[in-house]
Every structure is written in structure tokens, then in C-alpha cells.
Design a protein around this motif. Structure first.
Motif, PDB file in Angstrom:
ATOM      1  N   PRO A 123      16.082 -15.393  66.996  1.00  0.00           N
ATOM      2  CA  PRO A 123      15.372 -15.455  68.276  1.00  0.00           C
ATOM      3  C   PRO A 123      14.903 -14.082  68.742  1.00  0.00           C
ATOM      4  N   ILE A 124      13.724 -14.065  69.375  1.00  0.00           N
ATOM      5  CA  ILE A 124      13.223 -12.828  69.986  1.00  0.00           C
ATOM      6  C   ILE A 124      14.040 -12.548  71.236  1.00  0.00           C
ATOM      7  N   GLU A 125      14.570 -11.364  71.326  1.00  0.00           N
ATOM      8  CA  GLU A 125      15.384 -10.987  72.476  1.00  0.00           C
ATOM      9  C   GLU A 125      14.566 -10.329  73.572  1.00  0.00           C
ATOM     10  N   SER A 126      13.537  -9.583  73.179  1.00  0.00           N
ATOM     11  CA  SER A 126      12.685  -8.941  74.188  1.00  0.00           C
ATOM     12  C   SER A 126      11.326  -8.637  73.580  1.00  0.00           C
ATOM     13  N   VAL A 127      10.304  -8.591  74.438  1.00  0.00           N
ATOM     14  CA  VAL A 127       8.940  -8.257  74.023  1.00  0.00           C
ATOM     15  C   VAL A 127       8.365  -7.289  75.036  1.00  0.00           C
ATOM     16  N   LYS A 128       7.817  -6.187  74.548  1.00  0.00           N
ATOM     17  CA  LYS A 128       7.156  -5.220  75.416  1.00  0.00           C
ATOM     18  C   LYS A 128       5.967  -4.658  74.665  1.00  0.00           C
ATOM     19  N   HIS A 153      12.019 -18.448  68.074  1.00  0.00           N
ATOM     20  CA  HIS A 153      12.598 -18.086  66.780  1.00  0.00           C
ATOM     21  C   HIS A 153      11.477 -17.687  65.814  1.00  0.00           C
ATOM     22  N   VAL A 154      11.645 -16.560  65.186  1.00  0.00           N
ATOM     23  CA  VAL A 154      10.621 -16.036  64.292  1.00  0.00           C
ATOM     24  C   VAL A 154      11.267 -15.456  63.036  1.00  0.00           C
ATOM     25  N   ALA A 155      10.441 -15.271  62.012  1.00  0.00           N
ATOM     26  CA  ALA A 155      10.815 -14.504  60.822  1.00  0.00           C
ATOM     27  C   ALA A 155       9.890 -13.299  60.779  1.00  0.00           C
ATOM     28  N   VAL A 156      10.461 -12.142  60.598  1.00  0.00           N
ATOM     29  CA  VAL A 156       9.689 -10.898  60.595  1.00  0.00           C
ATOM     30  C   VAL A 156       9.663 -10.336  59.186  1.00  0.00           C
ATOM     31  N   PHE A 157       8.459 -10.130  58.674  1.00  0.00           N
ATOM     32  CA  PHE A 157       8.272  -9.528  57.359  1.00  0.00           C
ATOM     33  C   PHE A 157       7.693  -8.126  57.547  1.00  0.00           C
ATOM     34  N   PRO A 173       6.380 -18.053  63.218  1.00  0.00           N
ATOM     35  CA  PRO A 173       7.377 -18.935  63.835  1.00  0.00           C
ATOM     36  C   PRO A 173       8.335 -19.476  62.785  1.00  0.00           C
ATOM     37  N   ARG A 174       9.549 -19.662  63.168  1.00  0.00           N
ATOM     38  CA  ARG A 174      10.570 -20.186  62.251  1.00  0.00           C
ATOM     39  C   ARG A 174      11.447 -21.145  63.038  1.00  0.00           C
ATOM     40  N   ARG A 175      11.631 -22.326  62.497  1.00  0.00           N
ATOM     41  CA  ARG A 175      12.481 -23.291  63.197  1.00  0.00           C
ATOM     42  C   ARG A 175      13.894 -22.720  63.323  1.00  0.00           C
TER      43      ARG A 175
END
Length: 336
Positions: A123-128, A153-157, A173-175
């Protein structure tokens, strides 16, 4: 933060560590062969002993010729994304791919397995702005992701810089599934951690190593269910490596953002600061990486692409040897 001293829908993949330019735009081809972009391997890079393990960002899809080379694969090539079985339809530009490519008699590079691995998923905890945090990992996104929201929820590459920050090439996006992170395990005052994520259930002997961890995460702490050292042992059959990474010099060696230390006495890397590069080398007896070439990502190769560069390199080496022989002959004659 301290760092320790050490193919596509129609084309195969690699921008892998020898990626040519930064994430390139997608191109589609409609042929019968398959391949995906960005290897940067030269004919001289595969010495005929085993294959070359290639790790890097998928640059583009196309019929593909990348830096003078094309990588192919069968229609039913096995694909795994973060450990789950998938197909080539799931391949995306920006994913980080790991393959073992072997050169055939006709000069074609072929891979029989494609592995895609995210650096962190959860899960993304914060976005700025274009900066976000996922499972305690600081991430710099490309700015193209416009729907990133805390809690998603995401997957980061992408690739880690030497300060541990992930430079994302793709955020998708990732389930909701098991959280996962790959990075350098470090010890702090409050125990083991990867970036800003505290770890529980991880062997202290893994400190200083790049480790892939899956488990459950809550309140900044991950309870590990599975751990695996990321030491390229999955690249079965590879006698050489070609890796795309952020690097900086550390004495006579190069430190990669992944935490790997590559032995380099030839001063291939940046003299100062950090650079995104493709480093190439062979395993030594201790399974360490001994570099024999490197270049900055996006650096023009000149006429002839990689093949032209390789010919030029060999020509310069040959000229150097001839000059050395002439010098020795002159000195010998002078002493006579």
C-alpha cells in the motif's frame, strides 16, 4: 544510509542492464518472432560459455533490434511476475526484467524464461508530488502516474540509487496480496530494516545482503514469511552478467544501488558522484562480479551502434598492444 562494500507481446525483453537510453517509448511490431527491447549486448559479450544474465528495465517492444541486437523467445515462454505465473501479455514497458540469453549459431540471442520483479509491492503510505512512500521505501515516480492515492496497493518497478531511493520506471496497480520488498538489509538502533521498513523474523546474518522478503506489514513493520537472498543465483546457466544500475565509485570498485559491489580496477565508473550505467562482467570463483566494461545509460555509441563500438574497442586494444611491442623493440635495440 550506509551501504556495504560488496521478451512481448511480440518481442523480448531487455533494457536490461545494458539499456540503451532511459525508458524509451513503446513501439509495436507485428512479426512472427518475439523480442523485447534493450539489451545492449555485443557479439563479443557472449563468450560461448553458458549465457549472459541480463537485468534491466524493459525499454520498448518492437521487432526488435536494440543497439544492434535482437532477443527472441518462443510463444509459450514461461513468464513469472513477482513469483506468479503470467504470460507475455502481462509484460509492460518499465518493468524490471531478468533473463538468461544465449547466442545461437546464426547470431540470434534467445531466452527461455522471463522473470519480472518489482522492488516493492504494497500500500502507498504517502504521496507528495512525484514522491511517494510504499512500505517505508522512498520512491521518485516519473510524474506520469496521475492516480496515485494513499492506501492504494501498487507494485513499483525501478532501480535504486546508492542512497536507497527507488527511481521508478513503472508504478502499476496491484491487488491486495502479500507485501514484498527487495533491498539491502541493514541494522539500526531499533533492529533490522530495509529503508524505512522495520523487519521481524529475518535472520541477522542477512545484514549487508540484498534480500527479497515477503510477508505481512503493519505500522511500519514487516513480519517476514519468506526470505531469499537476491544474489543472481536464479540466473541459471549465466557465466556473465549485464546489469543496469545506479553506480558510484567506492575505492577501486563500483557500488551499485542494489548494494552489490563490483570489482573494477579499470576505472570504468564515474570518477565522482553517481551515474546510471550498464555494467558488464563475469563471475569470479567466489561468484563475485569482475567488470570488463561499462557505459553510461543514454550515452551515444556512435556509428555502427554497439557492434561499431565493439569493433572500435578491439581496434584500440590491438593498436595499444602493437604500440607496446614497438616500444619494447626500440628499447631493446637501444640497449644493444
Amino acid at each position: 544510509m550506509s551501504r556495504p562494500p560488496l521478451i512481448s507481446r511480440r518481442l523480448l525483453l531487455t533494457g536490461l542492464w545494458l539499456a540503451g537510453t532511459a525508458i524509451a517509448r513503446a513501439q509495436s511490431g507485428r512479426g512472427t518472432d518475439q523480442g523485447i527491447g534493450g539489451t545492449g549486448l555485443t557479439r563479443g559479450d557472449d563468450h560461448g560459455i553458458g549465457g549472459t544474465g541480463i537485468v534491466g528495465v524493459i525499454q520498448r517492444f518492437g521487432s526488435i533490434y536494440v543497439n544492434g541486437e535482437r532477443i527472441t523467445y518462443a510463444n509459450d515462454v514461461p513468464v513469472r511476475i513477482d513469483g506468479e505465473a503470467a504470460s507475455t501479455k502481462a509484460l509492460r514497458i518499465g518493468q524490471l526484467a531478468r533473463v538468461v540469453a544465449t547466442r545461437q549459431a546464426d547470431g540470434t540471442l534467445v531466452t527461455r524464461n522471463i522473470t519480472i520483479a518489482s522492488e516493492v509491492a504494497g500500500p502507498i503510505e504517502s504521496v507528495k508530488g512525484n514522491e511517494l512512500t510504499v512500505l517505508g521505501q522512498k520512491i521518485v515516480a516519473s510524474g506520469k502516474e496521475t492516480k496515485l492515492r494513499a492506501g492504494a496497493h501498487v507494485a513499483v518497478f525501478g532501480l535504486r540509487r546508492t542512497d536507497g531511493v527507488i527511481v521508478a520506471s513503472l508504478v502499476e496497480p496491484r491487488r491486495e496480496a502479500a507485501a514484498r520488498v527487495t533491498g539491502l538489509v541493514e541494522r539500526g538502533a531499533d533492529g533490522l530494516h530495509i529503508g524505512g521498513l522495520k523487519l521481524s523474523g529475518v535472520d541477522p546474518l542477512l545484514v549487508g545482503q540484498r534480500v527479497q522478503i515477503e510477508g505481512s506489514a503493519t505500522q511500519g513493520m514487516m513480519q517476514a514469511a519468506r526470505t531469499r537472498i537476491d544474489d543472481f543465483s536464479d540466473l541459471v546457466g549465466a557465466s556473465r552478467l549485464s546489469i543496469e544500475a545506479y553506480v558510484q565509485r567506492s575505492g577501486a570498485n563500483l557500488q551499485l544501488g542494489s548494494g552489490l559491489i563490483a570489482r573494477d580496477s579499470s576505472r570504468f565508473g564515474p570518477a565522482a558522484g553517481e551515474a546510471r550505467m550498464v555494467v558488464n562482467g563475469a563471475f569470479d570463483r567466489s561468484r563475485g562480479l569482475q567488470l570488463d566494461s561499462a557505459r553510461a545509460v543514454g550515452r551515444p555509441m556512435g556509428p555502427g551502434g554497439w557492434n561499431g563500438w565493439w569493433r572500435l574497442r578491439r581496434s584500440r586494444r590491438r593498436d595499444g598492444r602493437r604500440a607496446a611491442l614497438r616500444g619494447r623493440a626500440r628499447r631493446k635495440q637501444a640497449r644493444a
